[in-house]
Scaffold this active site. Sequence first.
Site, PDB file in Angstrom:
ATOM      1  CG  HIS A 372      -2.095  -1.046   0.793  1.00 53.63           C
ATOM      2  ND1 HIS A 372      -2.037  -2.344   1.206  1.00 53.63           N
ATOM      3  CD2 HIS A 372      -3.189  -0.941  -0.002  1.00 53.63           C
ATOM      4  CE1 HIS A 372      -3.080  -2.998   0.708  1.00 53.63           C
ATOM      5  NE2 HIS A 372      -3.794  -2.167  -0.023  1.00 53.63           N
ATOM      6  NE  ARG A 477      -6.475  -0.161  -2.923  1.00 53.19           N
ATOM      7  CZ  ARG A 477      -6.112  -0.263  -4.204  1.00 53.19           C
ATOM      8  NH1 ARG A 477      -6.052   0.798  -4.964  1.00 53.19           N
ATOM      9  NH2 ARG A 477      -5.788  -1.442  -4.703  1.00 53.19           N
ATOM     10  NE  ARG A 513     -10.968  -1.706   0.026  1.00 52.87           N
ATOM     11  CZ  ARG A 513      -9.783  -2.051  -0.460  1.00 52.87           C
ATOM     12  NH1 ARG A 513      -9.672  -3.134  -1.207  1.00 52.87           N
ATOM     13  NH2 ARG A 513      -8.726  -1.323  -0.219  1.00 52.87           N
ATOM     14  CD  GLU A 612      -9.799  -8.312  -0.690  1.00 48.61           C
ATOM     15  OE1 GLU A 612      -8.885  -7.865  -1.388  1.00 48.61           O
ATOM     16  OE2 GLU A 612     -10.391  -7.616   0.158  1.00 48.61           O
ATOM     17  CG  ASN A 635      -3.713  -5.871  -5.887  1.00 47.71           C
ATOM     18  OD1 ASN A 635      -3.492  -6.247  -7.029  1.00 47.71           O
ATOM     19  ND2 ASN A 635      -3.990  -4.620  -5.582  1.00 47.71           N
ATOM     20  CG  ASP A 636      -5.360  -8.584  -0.281  1.00 51.72           C
ATOM     21  OD1 ASP A 636      -4.219  -8.756   0.184  1.00 51.72           O
ATOM     22  OD2 ASP A 636      -6.018  -7.551  -0.099  1.00 51.72           O
ATOM     23  NE  ARG A 646      -1.161  -6.207  -1.512  1.00 51.45           N
ATOM     24  CZ  ARG A 646      -2.371  -5.688  -1.626  1.00 51.45           C
ATOM     25  NH1 ARG A 646      -3.434  -6.351  -1.202  1.00 51.45           N
ATOM     26  NH2 ARG A 646      -2.541  -4.524  -2.157  1.00 51.45           N
ATOM     27  CB  CYS A 683     -11.245  -3.516  -8.022  1.00 51.43           C
ATOM     28  SG  CYS A 683     -11.304  -4.454  -6.511  1.00 51.43           S
TER      29      CYS A 683
HETATM   30  C1  PEP Z   1      -6.947  -6.200  -4.001  1.00 52.30           C
HETATM   31  O1  PEP Z   1      -6.638  -6.850  -3.003  1.00 52.30           O
HETATM   32  O2  PEP Z   1      -6.809  -6.600  -5.161  1.00 52.30           O
HETATM   33  C2  PEP Z   1      -7.524  -4.853  -3.851  1.00 52.30           C
HETATM   34  C3  PEP Z   1      -8.031  -4.204  -4.863  1.00 52.30           C
HETATM   35  O3  PEP Z   1      -7.463  -4.282  -2.629  1.00 52.30           O
HETATM   36  P1  PEP Z   1      -6.139  -3.706  -1.952  1.00 52.30           P
HETATM   37  O4  PEP Z   1      -5.068  -3.661  -3.004  1.00 52.30           O
HETATM   38  O5  PEP Z   1      -6.476  -2.369  -1.433  1.00 52.30           O
HETATM   39  O6  PEP Z   1      -5.860  -4.705  -0.876  1.00 52.30           O
HETATM   40 MG    MG Z   2      -7.266  -6.295  -1.062  1.00 52.72          MG
END
Ligand code: PEP
Ligand code: MG
Length: 748
Positions: A372, A477, A513, A612, A635-636, A646, A683
């Site tokens: 992040h 976010r 979210r 996720e 991503n998660d 990650r 997303c």
């Molecule tokens: C994800 O996990 O893909 C996502 C969009 O949320 P974040 O990257 O904020 O965890």
């Molecule tokens: Mg996420």
Amino acid sequence: MDHLNLLLNIGQLDWVFKGSSSIENLLGNIVVMVARHMHADVCSIYIYDHVKDELVLRANTGLKPQAIGKIKLKPGEGIAGTVFEKNEPVCMSDGFTHSSFRYFKGTGEERYKSFLSVPIVSGDSPVGVIMLQRQENNRFENSDIKTLQIVASQLAAVLGNIKMIMSLQDATPGEMTRGKKEQLAGVFLKGKAASRGYAYAKATLAIGAERFHEIAGQAFGEKYGLDDLQRALKKTEKELITLQKAVEDKLSDAASMIFNAHLLILKDKSFLAAVTAPVQKGKNAPDAVIAAGRKYIALFSASPDPYMREKVHDIEDLVTRLIRNLAGREAKLPPVHQRIVIAADLYPSDLLKLSSEGVKGIVLLSGGVTSHVSILARSLQIPMVIVNDKAVGNISDGDRILIDGEIGNIYVNPAKDIVKEFKDRIDEQTVPSAPPVMKPFTETKDGVRIKLMANVNLLKDMELLSHLSCDGVGLYRSEFPFIIRKNFPTEEEQLFVYRKLVEGAPSKDVTFRTLDIGGDKMPAYWEPANKENVFLGLRSIRFSLKHQDIFIQQVRAILRAGYNCDLKIMFPMIFSLEEFLQARDIVMTCMAALEKSGGVFNNHPKIGMMVEVPAVIEIIEEFARIADFFSIGTNDLVQYMLAVDRTNDEVAEYYIPHHPAVLRAIKRVADAAKAAGKDVSICGDMANKAGYLQFLIGCGIRTLSMNPVYMAENQKVIGEIDVAQAEALTLRLLATGDINMIENELFS
Ligand code: PEP
Ligand code: MG
């Protein structure tokens, strides 16, 4: 026939040895012999210097002789560096198109685009690389690769010895001394691109605690009195007020209190007394400031309250700033303004401070590109590269750094020609570029409409949206303003921010979210009880359900802000049906309470969830019955499915979004949504990447939420996609468990 000849000659290296007056001469004879026998125009030998961790061109025929000893490549850099790092040959008819290719001006290389390069390894110890080049129309064959590999193995032993001798010749006593900094010149370091853009500026090393400890240990020779101290206090206050104002204007959602805490401490009577009283008694002012800083740090650190402990950072920052204004020249405290900051690690709030102080770029030693802090750097448009290389430790304050945030390279004290090469790109950034030209809406080649939505982290991201053909905000976010600030925002403060978001959202279509706090998004003022395995801890919706007072305030602010928009609310990291229902019930309760109090609010939001957590996939059909929509957070999902942190650069190679298990999971979610007549979008960062779009569309996904920066580019890519062909590709990808095959299909 020729090749056989060559091998025999190499076998008789003894002869070459005897006929050579020096090592350089011997190497020169070898490259001439190899080039002649393999009909190559150019032959080069690079030998690895393990002290400097670089390949050095030690012998060459065919290029300008001055290149010898000058061309240096890091493992992974250029074709030779790639061959060395991967320990496998590269054979290309146009090596200039190789993703890591580096062009060295003035060598005369441009005529020889056909490349063949193989590693030289002695036992299991890497020695270097041998490289052949021909003119473009004259490509190397498979048989050439084999021959050159045999040549390399025959040369390995002798070159291994040469390498050792050369490293002894080159090593200076300084290099042998551990801990002593090498002066870095023309060094190239390969990292990972975390935030786009280029920057060229002087380095400022470390901030916060590291910097404080450095100056706290310093002896100040000059005498600074009460007048100097008063001047420094005034200057610091003025600076902080200006910074606070600038950050509020620029980042109204996140800025609250970011420098206010410093200002408050600066105005605190006891702090002022602690710094001035000893100076009145004759103590040198910098020593008094440091002593007061130490006292306050000890005081705050001992507090059981994490909110108070967080103040330690403010004191460290403040004391450093004060010393800079008091005895800056002596303390050699370089500023942050117009600098590239090199830091081991950063908090999101550090990033915000750096941005408001006009930092030009950041080099981080740790972290992942989907972490992040990286996501935030992208929102703040600060070029950032993550370089996990011990050589970063040799960078000194004031070294000139060139950041290439597009591919993730940094150059330390680069040569003039490198700076020249990047000059235009750096200059272009400072001129506001014309907004990208986009068609009014996005469709595939065969006319299937695709919704392009924006991921918004800070309100600042919205600036770009008015210039784009964007269908709405697909992921807000909401935690970013929470984690950057110094305290949890109240319902009214949130309402203020969310209203601005809704007002600016294209088509008034907004997906909020709810808080995704935890993992690498922990506010500094909130300390988790258990710091181990934070990604598996009290994160996201788990946090909200445990702290319902915070959750309720947020849900109320969202419902109130979204009264006149197409409002969607989604919960992150849902893992069970019960959890989803519990969160949804809280939204219902909030609506009932708002109804009762007669407030204006949205009473018909769509309520959906992020996909996720892998466990959700197996029961996705049940979720499709109760959720209004799905948004797949790749991503998660990738992190949890593949058990790869990650944020950990060390395991970045295992972070493979196109792993067959991930692809099948995405398809299953898309199918479940379709069967239940529910919307589904992507997303995560996969939606940013052009290479994955065909697969995603082939899965039946018609809504993609991405970083706005990629929107124009991706609209073009989508315009070239034929849905029937995309579906066929998807079927092929889903039919194999072989990652290499998938990569061949997607990226070659
Ligand atoms: C994800 O996990 O893909 C996502 C969009 O949320 P974040 O990257 O904020 O965890
Ligand atoms: Mg996420």
